[in-house]
Write a protein that holds these residues in place. Structure first.
Motif, PDB file in Angstrom:
ATOM      1  N   GLY A 188      87.889  30.652  42.324  1.00  0.00           N
ATOM      2  CA  GLY A 188      88.652  30.539  43.558  1.00  0.00           C
ATOM      3  C   GLY A 188      87.813  30.279  44.789  1.00  0.00           C
ATOM      4  N   LEU A 189      86.512  30.483  44.697  1.00  0.00           N
ATOM      5  CA  LEU A 189      85.634  30.181  45.829  1.00  0.00           C
ATOM      6  C   LEU A 189      85.226  28.717  45.807  1.00  0.00           C
ATOM      7  CD1 LEU A 189      83.186  33.220  46.009  1.00  0.00           C
ATOM      8  CD2 LEU A 189      84.911  32.603  47.679  1.00  0.00           C
ATOM      9  N   ASP A 190      85.074  28.149  46.988  1.00  0.00           N
ATOM     10  CA  ASP A 190      84.565  26.786  47.099  1.00  0.00           C
ATOM     11  C   ASP A 190      83.050  26.854  46.934  1.00  0.00           C
ATOM     12  OD1 ASP A 190      84.179  24.128  47.534  1.00  0.00           O
ATOM     13  OD2 ASP A 190      84.493  24.219  49.706  1.00  0.00           O
ATOM     14  N   LEU A 191      82.607  27.024  45.683  1.00  0.00           N
ATOM     15  CA  LEU A 191      81.211  27.297  45.384  1.00  0.00           C
ATOM     16  C   LEU A 191      80.744  26.380  44.257  1.00  0.00           C
ATOM     17  CD1 LEU A 191      78.716  29.170  45.811  1.00  0.00           C
ATOM     18  CD2 LEU A 191      79.696  30.661  44.046  1.00  0.00           C
ATOM     19  N   ARG A 192      79.799  25.506  44.569  1.00  0.00           N
ATOM     20  CA  ARG A 192      79.246  24.634  43.534  1.00  0.00           C
ATOM     21  C   ARG A 192      78.222  25.414  42.724  1.00  0.00           C
ATOM     22  NH1 ARG A 192      76.283  18.683  44.278  1.00  0.00           N
ATOM     23  NH2 ARG A 192      76.125  18.230  42.016  1.00  0.00           N
ATOM     24  N   VAL A 193      78.343  25.331  41.391  1.00  0.00           N
ATOM     25  CA  VAL A 193      77.507  26.129  40.500  1.00  0.00           C
ATOM     26  C   VAL A 193      76.659  25.217  39.623  1.00  0.00           C
ATOM     27  CG1 VAL A 193      77.471  27.845  38.659  1.00  0.00           C
ATOM     28  CG2 VAL A 193      79.193  28.005  40.480  1.00  0.00           C
ATOM     29  N   PHE A 194      75.355  25.541  39.519  1.00  0.00           N
ATOM     30  CA  PHE A 194      74.440  24.862  38.605  1.00  0.00           C
ATOM     31  C   PHE A 194      73.968  25.893  37.580  1.00  0.00           C
ATOM     32  CE2 PHE A 194      73.964  23.106  42.852  1.00  0.00           C
ATOM     33  CZ  PHE A 194      74.112  21.735  42.650  1.00  0.00           C
ATOM     34  N   THR A 195      73.801  25.462  36.342  1.00  0.00           N
ATOM     35  CA  THR A 195      73.241  26.336  35.316  1.00  0.00           C
ATOM     36  C   THR A 195      71.912  25.752  34.851  1.00  0.00           C
ATOM     37  OG1 THR A 195      74.504  25.200  33.581  1.00  0.00           O
ATOM     38  CG2 THR A 195      75.484  27.188  34.558  1.00  0.00           C
ATOM     39  N   SER A 196      70.955  26.640  34.580  1.00  0.00           N
ATOM     40  CA  SER A 196      69.605  26.191  34.267  1.00  0.00           C
ATOM     41  C   SER A 196      69.033  27.011  33.118  1.00  0.00           C
ATOM     42  CB  SER A 196      68.707  26.322  35.507  1.00  0.00           C
ATOM     43  OG  SER A 196      67.372  26.015  35.218  1.00  0.00           O
ATOM     44  N   ALA A 197      68.423  26.332  32.160  1.00  0.00           N
ATOM     45  CA  ALA A 197      67.704  26.977  31.062  1.00  0.00           C
ATOM     46  C   ALA A 197      66.222  26.641  31.189  1.00  0.00           C
ATOM     47  CB  ALA A 197      68.250  26.509  29.717  1.00  0.00           C
ATOM     48  N   GLN A 198      65.409  27.305  30.398  1.00  0.00           N
ATOM     49  CA  GLN A 198      63.964  27.128  30.522  1.00  0.00           C
ATOM     50  C   GLN A 198      63.543  25.678  30.315  1.00  0.00           C
ATOM     51  OE1 GLN A 198      61.665  29.650  27.964  1.00  0.00           O
ATOM     52  NE2 GLN A 198      59.698  28.975  28.792  1.00  0.00           N
ATOM     53  N   ASP A 199      64.150  25.022  29.335  1.00  0.00           N
ATOM     54  CA  ASP A 199      63.783  23.637  29.026  1.00  0.00           C
ATOM     55  C   ASP A 199      64.791  22.624  29.552  1.00  0.00           C
ATOM     56  OD1 ASP A 199      61.527  24.567  27.642  1.00  0.00           O
ATOM     57  OD2 ASP A 199      62.701  24.850  25.798  1.00  0.00           O
ATOM     58  N   GLU A 200      65.807  23.094  30.271  1.00  0.00           N
ATOM     59  CA  GLU A 200      66.846  22.191  30.774  1.00  0.00           C
ATOM     60  C   GLU A 200      67.202  22.560  32.210  1.00  0.00           C
ATOM     61  OE1 GLU A 200      70.208  21.987  28.209  1.00  0.00           O
ATOM     62  OE2 GLU A 200      69.020  21.766  26.379  1.00  0.00           O
ATOM     63  N   MET A 201      66.278  22.309  33.101  1.00  0.00           N
ATOM     64  CA  MET A 201      66.533  22.594  34.516  1.00  0.00           C
ATOM     65  C   MET A 201      67.217  21.389  35.149  1.00  0.00           C
ATOM     66  SD  MET A 201      62.889  24.409  35.521  1.00  0.00           S
ATOM     67  CE  MET A 201      63.483  24.975  37.110  1.00  0.00           C
ATOM     68  N   PRO A 202      68.354  21.583  35.813  1.00  0.00           N
ATOM     69  CA  PRO A 202      69.091  20.461  36.396  1.00  0.00           C
ATOM     70  C   PRO A 202      68.469  20.002  37.717  1.00  0.00           C
ATOM     71  CG  PRO A 202      70.224  22.496  36.878  1.00  0.00           C
ATOM     72  CD  PRO A 202      69.032  22.876  36.035  1.00  0.00           C
ATOM     73  N   LEU A 203      67.222  19.560  37.649  1.00  0.00           N
ATOM     74  CA  LEU A 203      66.494  19.232  38.873  1.00  0.00           C
ATOM     75  C   LEU A 203      67.110  18.059  39.616  1.00  0.00           C
ATOM     76  CD1 LEU A 203      62.809  19.649  37.610  1.00  0.00           C
ATOM     77  CD2 LEU A 203      64.275  21.321  38.770  1.00  0.00           C
ATOM     78  N   GLU A 204      67.618  17.070  38.881  1.00  0.00           N
ATOM     79  CA  GLU A 204      68.188  15.903  39.545  1.00  0.00           C
ATOM     80  C   GLU A 204      69.462  16.266  40.293  1.00  0.00           C
ATOM     81  OE1 GLU A 204      69.768  11.390  38.459  1.00  0.00           O
ATOM     82  OE2 GLU A 204      68.574  12.527  37.000  1.00  0.00           O
ATOM     83  N   GLU A 205      70.338  17.061  39.645  1.00  0.00           N
ATOM     84  CA  GLU A 205      71.590  17.442  40.307  1.00  0.00           C
ATOM     85  C   GLU A 205      71.335  18.333  41.522  1.00  0.00           C
ATOM     86  OE1 GLU A 205      72.709  17.746  35.859  1.00  0.00           O
ATOM     87  OE2 GLU A 205      70.866  17.509  37.038  1.00  0.00           O
ATOM     88  N   ILE A 206      70.425  19.302  41.358  1.00  0.00           N
ATOM     89  CA  ILE A 206      70.110  20.170  42.494  1.00  0.00           C
ATOM     90  C   ILE A 206      69.439  19.362  43.595  1.00  0.00           C
ATOM     91  CG2 ILE A 206      68.754  22.154  43.248  1.00  0.00           C
ATOM     92  CD1 ILE A 206      69.096  23.357  40.487  1.00  0.00           C
ATOM     93  N   GLY A 207      68.525  18.468  43.217  1.00  0.00           N
ATOM     94  CA  GLY A 207      67.840  17.642  44.198  1.00  0.00           C
ATOM     95  C   GLY A 207      68.797  16.796  45.010  1.00  0.00           C
ATOM     96  N   ASP A 208      69.806  16.227  44.340  1.00  0.00           N
ATOM     97  CA  ASP A 208      70.800  15.431  45.065  1.00  0.00           C
ATOM     98  C   ASP A 208      71.521  16.269  46.115  1.00  0.00           C
ATOM     99  OD1 ASP A 208      70.159  13.199  43.599  1.00  0.00           O
ATOM    100  OD2 ASP A 208      71.818  13.402  42.175  1.00  0.00           O
ATOM    101  N   ALA A 209      71.740  17.544  45.804  1.00  0.00           N
ATOM    102  CA  ALA A 209      72.418  18.429  46.756  1.00  0.00           C
ATOM    103  C   ALA A 209      71.516  18.814  47.923  1.00  0.00           C
ATOM    104  CB  ALA A 209      72.902  19.688  46.041  1.00  0.00           C
ATOM    105  N   LEU A 210      70.201  18.647  47.763  1.00  0.00           N
ATOM    106  CA  LEU A 210      69.261  19.022  48.820  1.00  0.00           C
ATOM    107  C   LEU A 210      69.021  17.909  49.824  1.00  0.00           C
ATOM    108  CD1 LEU A 210      66.498  20.810  46.695  1.00  0.00           C
ATOM    109  CD2 LEU A 210      68.457  21.853  47.846  1.00  0.00           C
ATOM    110  N   VAL A 211      69.236  16.657  49.413  1.00  0.00           N
ATOM    111  CA  VAL A 211      68.931  15.508  50.267  1.00  0.00           C
ATOM    112  C   VAL A 211      69.769  15.566  51.549  1.00  0.00           C
ATOM    113  CG1 VAL A 211      69.057  12.999  50.479  1.00  0.00           C
ATOM    114  CG2 VAL A 211      68.214  14.039  48.368  1.00  0.00           C
TER     115      VAL A 211
END
Length: 356
Positions: A188-211
């Motif tokens: 119910g919150l307007d909250l974008r969520v990323f999930t990350s594992a040791q060998d599968e870090m979503p760096l591209e998706e998080i990076g796009d959100a940082l630009v």
């Protein structure tokens, strides 16, 4: 009989040494009194404060230009009571060449667009400024080791909403535990969520959100925040630690708040790494700012009685009545539940206040 031949003649001789006409300063120190007028410093340059270390401020001048350079500054005496923090836009004068051994001076701060704060605890009205001018907050929490604390994340979200900062959430260590049940807490919150594992870090998706944004990273000690920062900004070299197997607590590794430039394929942004914390006081927060973040619910709440808490037991609450009539829909009810959970934080805070 006096040995002086003529006293009257003596007085005449000393008339030239009469000091009665001399003007003396009222200042007992005989110093020129300080004026309250200060120079305008029209030649001051504006730069981004990237870090603070023992009274010295690292400031970036000419950001994004061919003249970009890092300088070291101190603060003017008249600013000694003003907190100058990472993210501030500072007005700087003096030697701004950036050459080794030079020291400039901060003589003012440009009006801030946002200010992220926390208090020592919920009963402490004294605020601690964390970062200025951030427009996003990335909350980092581990799915396990250490166990996720929903109430601490709630407090981060409340602080972000109070400051007008957009919250994001990253759940790390999903290779150790499934975060699905934990994440239902934020439905119910307007909250974008990323999930990350040791060998599968979503760096591209998080990076796009940082630009194009200035994003402050926050999280409990030991959740992998510094590891994530180092992966996004390889030159950061932030220290990483481990979780104590006995206490289940992470070890503080980042000891200071610092701004780091993220460089992605589509642009740049700023990553502001903060030391890990185990508590986040909300003594400075106005609960009205939380409701304002739920714009569609805030419009309905205008029909609530004066002083309505909007909690589940609030009498004649327009939000509760709208939910009972089915006017909010499934998403609206979920957002109301989220709002009530965040507001309950303040109700609990009031119950714990001294004298209660």
């Amino acid at each position: 009989m006096s040995w002086l031949d003529d006293a009257d003649d003596l007085e005449d001789d000393f008339e030239d040494f009469d000091e009665s006409s001399i003007r003396t300063r009222p200042n007992p120190k005989a110093n020129r009194p300080r004026t309250k007028r200060r120079p305008a410093h029209e030649d001051a340059q504006v730069g981004r404060v990237l870090g603070v270390d023992r009274g010295r401020y690292s400031v970036l001048l000419g950001e994004g230009t061919a003249e970009e350079r890092m300088i070291t500054t101190t603060r003017a005496r008249e600013l000694r009571r003003m907190p100058i923090v990472t993210g501030d836009q500072a007005r700087v004068v003096g030697d701004t060449s950036g050459d080794e051994g030079t020291l400039a001076r901060i003589i003012g701060i440009v009006d801030r667009t946002s200010l992220l704060r926390r208090s020592a605890d919920d009963t402490d009205q004294v605020e601690r400024v964390i970062v200025a001018n951030a427009d996003q907050m990335l909350v980092v929490v581990a799915a396990a080791d250490p166990e996720p604390r929903a109430r601490l994340v709630d407090r981060y979200l409340v602080a972000a909403l109070d400051a007008g900062i957009r919250p994001l959430l990253v759940v790390t260590k999903t290779d150790i535990a499934d975060p699905t049940e934990f994440l239902t807490h934020f439905d119910g919150l307007d909250l974008r969520v990323f999930t990350s594992a040791q060998d599968e870090m979503p760096l591209e998706e998080i990076g796009d959100a940082l630009v194009g944004h200035s994003t402050v990273f926050v999280g409990h000690s030991g959740v992998g925040k510094s590891t994530l920062v180092n992966a996004l900004v390889p030159s950061a070299l932030r220290a990483t630690g481990h979780v104590n197997q006995v206490t289940g607590r992470g070890r503080h590794t980042s000891s200071s708040t610092v701004s780091l430039r993220y460089e992605g394929a589509d642009g740049t942004g700023w990553v502001i790494d903060t030391p890990g914390v185990r508590s986040f006081g909300l003594g400075h927060v106005d609960p009205a700012n939380i409701l304002a973040a739920f714009t569609e619910l805030a419009a309905i709440a205008e029909d609530c009685p004066r002083g309505c808490t909007h909690l589940a037991d609030a009498p004649d609450c327009a939000l509760i009545e709208a939910a009972e009539r089915g006017e909010l829909g499934e998403t609206g009810r979920a957002r109301l539940d989220s709002l009530q959970r965040l507001l309950q934080t303040f109700a609990d805070k009031a119950d714990q206040a001294p004298g209660r």
